[in-house]
Design a protein around this motif. Structure first.
Motif, PDB file in Angstrom:
ATOM      1  N   UNK A 144      43.377  31.564  41.193  1.00 20.61           N
ATOM      2  CA  UNK A 144      41.995  31.307  40.834  1.00 20.61           C
ATOM      3  C   UNK A 144      41.846  31.285  39.325  1.00 20.61           C
ATOM      4  N   UNK A 145      42.494  32.243  38.666  1.00 22.05           N
ATOM      5  CA  UNK A 145      42.405  32.295  37.213  1.00 22.05           C
ATOM      6  C   UNK A 145      43.010  31.036  36.604  1.00 22.05           C
ATOM      7  N   UNK A 164      52.176  30.900  32.031  1.00 22.51           N
ATOM      8  CA  UNK A 164      52.497  30.023  30.899  1.00 22.51           C
ATOM      9  C   UNK A 164      51.400  28.992  30.691  1.00 22.51           C
ATOM     10  N   UNK A 165      50.962  28.382  31.792  1.00 16.71           N
ATOM     11  CA  UNK A 165      49.919  27.358  31.665  1.00 16.71           C
ATOM     12  C   UNK A 165      48.639  27.975  31.126  1.00 16.71           C
ATOM     13  N   UNK A 166      48.280  29.120  31.646  1.00 21.41           N
ATOM     14  CA  UNK A 166      47.023  29.737  31.274  1.00 21.41           C
ATOM     15  C   UNK A 166      47.000  30.143  29.801  1.00 21.41           C
ATOM     16  N   UNK A 222      45.771  35.454  18.526  1.00 15.81           N
ATOM     17  CA  UNK A 222      44.814  36.389  19.115  1.00 15.81           C
ATOM     18  C   UNK A 222      44.517  36.012  20.565  1.00 15.81           C
ATOM     19  N   UNK A 223      44.254  34.729  20.792  1.00 17.43           N
ATOM     20  CA  UNK A 223      43.952  34.283  22.151  1.00 17.43           C
ATOM     21  C   UNK A 223      45.111  34.643  23.089  1.00 17.43           C
ATOM     22  N   UNK A 224      46.339  34.315  22.627  1.00 17.84           N
ATOM     23  CA  UNK A 224      47.522  34.592  23.464  1.00 17.84           C
ATOM     24  C   UNK A 224      47.645  36.084  23.766  1.00 17.84           C
ATOM     25  N   UNK A 238      45.233  41.043  29.190  1.00 14.41           N
ATOM     26  CA  UNK A 238      44.473  40.891  30.430  1.00 14.41           C
ATOM     27  C   UNK A 238      45.405  40.816  31.633  1.00 14.41           C
ATOM     28  N   UNK A 239      46.463  40.013  31.470  1.00  9.68           N
ATOM     29  CA  UNK A 239      47.404  39.866  32.587  1.00  9.68           C
ATOM     30  C   UNK A 239      48.111  41.189  32.911  1.00  9.68           C
ATOM     31  N   UNK A 240      48.455  41.876  31.836  1.00  8.25           N
ATOM     32  CA  UNK A 240      49.143  43.133  32.069  1.00  8.25           C
ATOM     33  C   UNK A 240      48.217  44.133  32.756  1.00  8.25           C
ATOM     34  N   UNK A 241      46.971  44.119  32.324  1.00  8.91           N
ATOM     35  CA  UNK A 241      46.008  45.019  32.951  1.00  8.91           C
ATOM     36  C   UNK A 241      45.861  44.703  34.438  1.00  8.91           C
ATOM     37  N   UNK A 242      45.893  43.431  34.751  1.00 11.77           N
ATOM     38  CA  UNK A 242      45.776  43.001  36.143  1.00 11.77           C
ATOM     39  C   UNK A 242      47.087  43.194  36.906  1.00 11.77           C
TER      40      UNK A 242
END
Lengths: 354, 354, 354, 354, 354
Positions: free
Chosen positions: A295-296, E300-302, E339-341, E347-351
């Motif tokens: 989804x993300x 990678x895409x995100x 910064x964006x990366x 965020x990904x790690x948190x998830x």
């Protein structure tokens, strides 16, 4: 996953009644405990050889000989001759891959049970065969391995408490069976704890190993059921009064045993049901996680792809692109891009994808 | 998910017939209600100790003693001696983990039932054991917990309405069983409401918790079935006339009870079937949702990727790119991009993906 | 999805034999048809009150009283007294949530059947209870709702055609049962049509509602089976000659009825099997559709991503990029991009993805 | 998918025993073959009307009348009167939707069997009902359709080979049943070939139609089982010696028939098992294919997305980008991009995704 | 996948009792071994024709004739006449597609068993039919193929060891059956090894062939069960004492055989259970692998899609883009992209996606 096959094939081609030890190989000396008791007196001896085991005693009373270790084939053979056991009985005693069963040989009853426990080291289900033979005034028990499963019973005999000392050998055989079935409840408790831990794991941190762990327990459960299911049938047979060696009054106690067996079976079935549910929840958990990730990706990709396209358009090098020379071209483009992004976000929110 | 195991193992190693209370630990005093009635008179007393419970009365009539609480082992033991109950019966009465069963001890019939309800606080299934013992002229009931399940029956006895006062103790035992089975219908109604709510949820807002909630109810259903299934067998046995203590004419009523039991079982089976269907619909719902999201990604990506490529081409910095200098180069490129997008949209619509 | 629970709980706590109407509430007057016939004569009357129903008649012959509506408890009670029905029979007659069953009360046989139909308005399965009581010379039928199910039978009686007028009350009861079971075939035809329509839908235009529709029919099928399965058992009991009230010669006809019942059950099982297959085909259909969409995304993305990269490279602004100044740089780049695309297409075709 | 319902409902509301032809409508004249034989002589005639069928013959011997076509209700009715058949037998003979069954009418045995074959045109399962009636000295066979299933038997009768001519009518009935069951093996061979073809298809070229074809065969198998399962029960009944019309010595042959039936059932079960496996392999095949496609997308996208980003960076138009003016900027960038691609490829290979 | 159908249809239309060889076609001469023994003496001869097989011998003792090859129909027919075998027995002996069964022909008992083994070449399950006929003083064994399955038994006979030489023909028949069932344990061991190898494969390197291999073994297991299940029933019948030709004292040994059969069946069931679990783990393994790949794509895409967008923005050619002329524009952009990366990675790690 535990190995599913057993080396029964080693006996293929031998004559029936041939004594071959099937089971874990052992080297220590078999232990023999000789017990004689009646309502008034109690005598217990650790003996080394079978000749010792026959002290002259008063008439009446019950003799219980408890063998630890069935790998000494000569001892078993000697016992067989001494107490008139059929060659097939002897063959089964030394073969630890028997199914639980009860066989009425007329003169005596032969019962095979499995003592089940979780091995501390390997975490896998461990089964030790216990063989019981009883006839009037005499009970023989053969155990594959050294365990303390009959300790509380011996203690009760020594203290003379309870009905045990006043009853016949069929009651003593019942009491031995009861000791073994009581152990199943301890095993079920351990299994229950394991299942609870897996429930936690499935909901919070499902990993690839979780599924394998579920299947391992499921497999143990199948084994367990396989060892307990035959009990149900033969205890039922025993309590229905069709075995003459079992007295009327012991049957009430066998009914109690039957009840316990049913309880074990039902608990196993409930566990299996729970495990099946856990597999479904695990699979759904895993796919839920995947879906969230997808989804993300979808949302980020879907928002930025059109924006990147717009940027791409104004990166073209045509000489004649009037927008490029407009004063507000750049901010207007930013505005357009923001608008596209906002519209998309609103659409997603409306669709409840965010 | 409810804990699937029970602490039966605490009794392992004890002699059969040993009184050990298995169940929720309780401290309040057990309540004893003593009732004696015949067609003409009715007497009811709350008593404290068992000695009180034996007022001299006229011959005939039926005595019903109703015990609330089975945790006072001395009281239970005293009762056992007073009314000639077998040690195994006593052991089962104080052990709240019995399966429902009926046992014919010759002089009396012993029946174990489960009173089931949903706990308001935890929302989980609650089972209280009810033990019935009856012989001619005498009914004993032992309840694990304080409930008002027998209140309507006592009321009917007090008012002298109906058949109750004119019949024997077997009819009273039937009436007690009927009270308990009636409660199952109330439970089924609650379950039905829960299932209906989940049906709503599955179709409208399926979430991760939905599946767990379905499995929790499914698990309750398995428990429920486990408690009710044995009823079917032993009520059938009772109505077939093989238990001498049950009179011919009570059997018609037991047939009615059997019917109710079958109805409960069938309703449970229908519920289980519905829940299985709900799981499938839930899974398909979730995957439908995912598919919809993926479709949007696909369509947006598929349209914009070629367009971005075109823009990329004319963003190249080759010195010799004639298109860049054409007058209509830019608008023609826009036209090309629009054309590509439109062709794709038409293709998608033709494929019914939009 | 239909509501799975019923309000049986409203009777909890009442004495057995208490008359409580369970079913759809109705207000219209119950209709009573009184019929008396023998081989020679036939008399039929619509009556209002039960007193009317007893015209003095010649000896012999069979009386059939057909009640429409079971909600008037006083009427039912009066009937019970008049014809010596057991309170439990009366209780069951007014309770429309009975399972189909046959009960031998010695003097009379009590049969519960379900008349099943699809409601035109709601499209859901509708069950009306039909109660039959017969003893020598007398048949009572109680129907929950007004239906014309017995019309053909009455017509045959009026015309005096067939065996009906010459046989006993057991044959008439059989004929009534036959009327009801005949209706099941009509229901099966309707179900068959519905399933055929869904088959079409699954293959051509599977939508989210399709699955719910399949499950709704599956649920109806479970209900249906639940209502018909008990028939099988009790008709079998009746034809085996263990019910004295049924004459030898009626049993041949009951065997025919048994056959019909088996046919209904087998058809239901075939339907269920078909529905299970439809669910699988539906799910595979849906995932096929998704896969097709994904394939298009993959192919378009996979082709254009490398091309866009190439365009990106030559969009870089390095001062020292010799290719940019080559004369054939731009056309060679186009050639390169075309080559990449063609190679990919060939690869995809070789892999059979196109 | 074949239509799952049958028009049994057309008979709803009729009196039992009413002759209504249920089955494919036919117009051609029914054919009647009259055969009389004993150990010494054999006579065979094609007759047109039933009056012809009774040539005066010597005492003893067996008469077999073989009817092709059951749609001429008057003929059937005439036969019924002539040979004393019960109305229910006649009703069943003309109704081609009967389940296979055996009914003992005392004077005669009535057997219903299904002749099954694959229709060449439609490729769907075809069932023709065959009805057998036998009593001492007489066998009647009624076939729904013209088939040559009894030809080999007639040939054997004509040639006087084998036991047939020396045995009673029960043996002839057995021989007729044997002819029909032999056909099932031919059908199973055809089914086996079909399944083998689908196995090929599933592994090599699974398409959307494959699943539907599997389900169609599975459905045929369910039908088949439904037609053969009852055989098992009634042949078992016949061979257990409870039917007086069957002689001791015919029972050995019925045991053989029973064996064949079991073999058919077991083969069907094996087929069903294979089909279930095929469905799983098909589904896994499809998802494998999808996964392979997705993998390619992933790898290409994952490699090129970072590269495109790098190209994008150096396509920016900042005035102050020192790299753009470096002499080796462009080649170094290419090097960087190559490095990124290579690192990724190595990573993928290590993960075994390539 | 093994071919699921057999060519039973070749016998359709023939008279029952016709001798037709069904099985692998063979050309070599059938081997006949003639053995006569009693407690004292033992005689063994390889004979060529049946006439030889009848040397005059002392009274008493047991004759065992062991035929290898059942394709010589004349020999079989001759045997039939010589020893009074029923035509149906002969038909079954030459038809290698029989189900395992025991048939009591009064004068003799006929037993069909299957000798199962894995063929080394094809890796598929191989079944050879073994037919046993025994009556007092005489045992006939017919084997489809040359095997050494009876070698150990013959050896024991030659050496005169064990009970064999002292017992009747029923014990010899038991011993022959025991030889065959012993082979099943060897087969189970091979199967167990295969399953263990597949377990390894499923966890470490699941490939498309794995699933097919699992299903092939599952299919073998179904076959196996089909061949062994009937044993359970008829051995049970034999040991219950309903077959007069079997002596009391042989029954104890049959009970042992029954136990072995049960053990084989239970092991098969455990294997099937394990295989079902393996299928689930395989499927979950495959989808896990896919999910991992998808996750990498997503991440990678995100991360790069927004970065590429930023680069795209500053690649636009608007004249009026103030950022392009800022001194720190370029480094600030890099900072922004980093910064964006970083934010995304956090965020990904948190998830827990990384």
């Amino acid at each position: 996953m535990p190995q599913p096959h057993r080396k029964m094939s080693s006996k293929a081609g031998l004559a029936p009644g041939s004594l071959v030890h099937v089971g874990r190989s052992r080297t220590e000396k078999a232990g023999i405990t000789w017990i004689r008791f009646d309502e008034d007196c109690f005598e217990e001896r650790e003996i080394r050889s079978l000749q010792e085991s026959l002290p002259p005693g008063p008439e009446g009373g019950i003799t219980w000989i408890d063998f630890e270790g069935v790998h000494e084939l000569e001892t078993i053979e000697e016992i067989g001759k001494l107490y008139g056991l059929h060659p097939l009985t002897l063959e089964d005693i030394v073969n630890s891959e028997q199914r639980p069963k009860m066989e009425d040989y007329g003169e005596y009853i032969y019962i095979v049970l499995k003592l089940l426990s979780y091995s501390r080291q390997t975490g896998s289900l461990n089964s030790d065969q216990v063989n019981l033979v009883f006839k009037p005034g005499m009970v023989l028990s053969f155990r594959e391995a050294k365990t303390d499963v009959f300790e509380p019973l011996k203690e009760r005999l020594r203290k003379g408490k309870g009905r045990l000392r006043k009853q016949g050998s069929d009651y003593l055989a019942y009491a031995l069976m009861d000791c073994i079935i009581d152990r199943y409840f301890i095993l079920l408790d351990e299994l229950g704890d394991k299942i609870e831990a897996i429930q936690e794991e499935v909901v919070s941190t499902p990993s690839r190993g979780t599924l394998q762990r579920i299947y391992r327990i499921k497999h143990d459960m199948v084994e367990l059921r396989r060892f307990i299911w035959p009990l149900r049938d033969f205890i039922n047979l025993m309590l229905r009064g069709e075995i003459p060696l079992i007295e009327e009054h012991t049957r009430l106690y066998l009914r109690d045993l039957y009840d316990h067996t049913m309880q074990v079976i039902e608990t196993i079935d409930t566990f299996r049901d729970t495990l099946s549910g856990l597999i479904d929840i695990y699979l759904s958990s895993i796919s839920n996680k995947m879906n969230e990730i997808m989804k993300v990706l979808t949302i980020i990709a879907t928002i930025f792809i059109p924006l990147t396209f717009i940027a791409g358009v104004y990166g073209m090098n045509f000489e004649n692109m009037p927008e490029l020379k407009w004063r507000w071209g750049y901010p207007v483009t930013w505005g357009l891009m923001t608008a596209v992004a906002v519209v998309m976000l609103i659409y997603f929110r409306k669709k409840k994808w965010l």
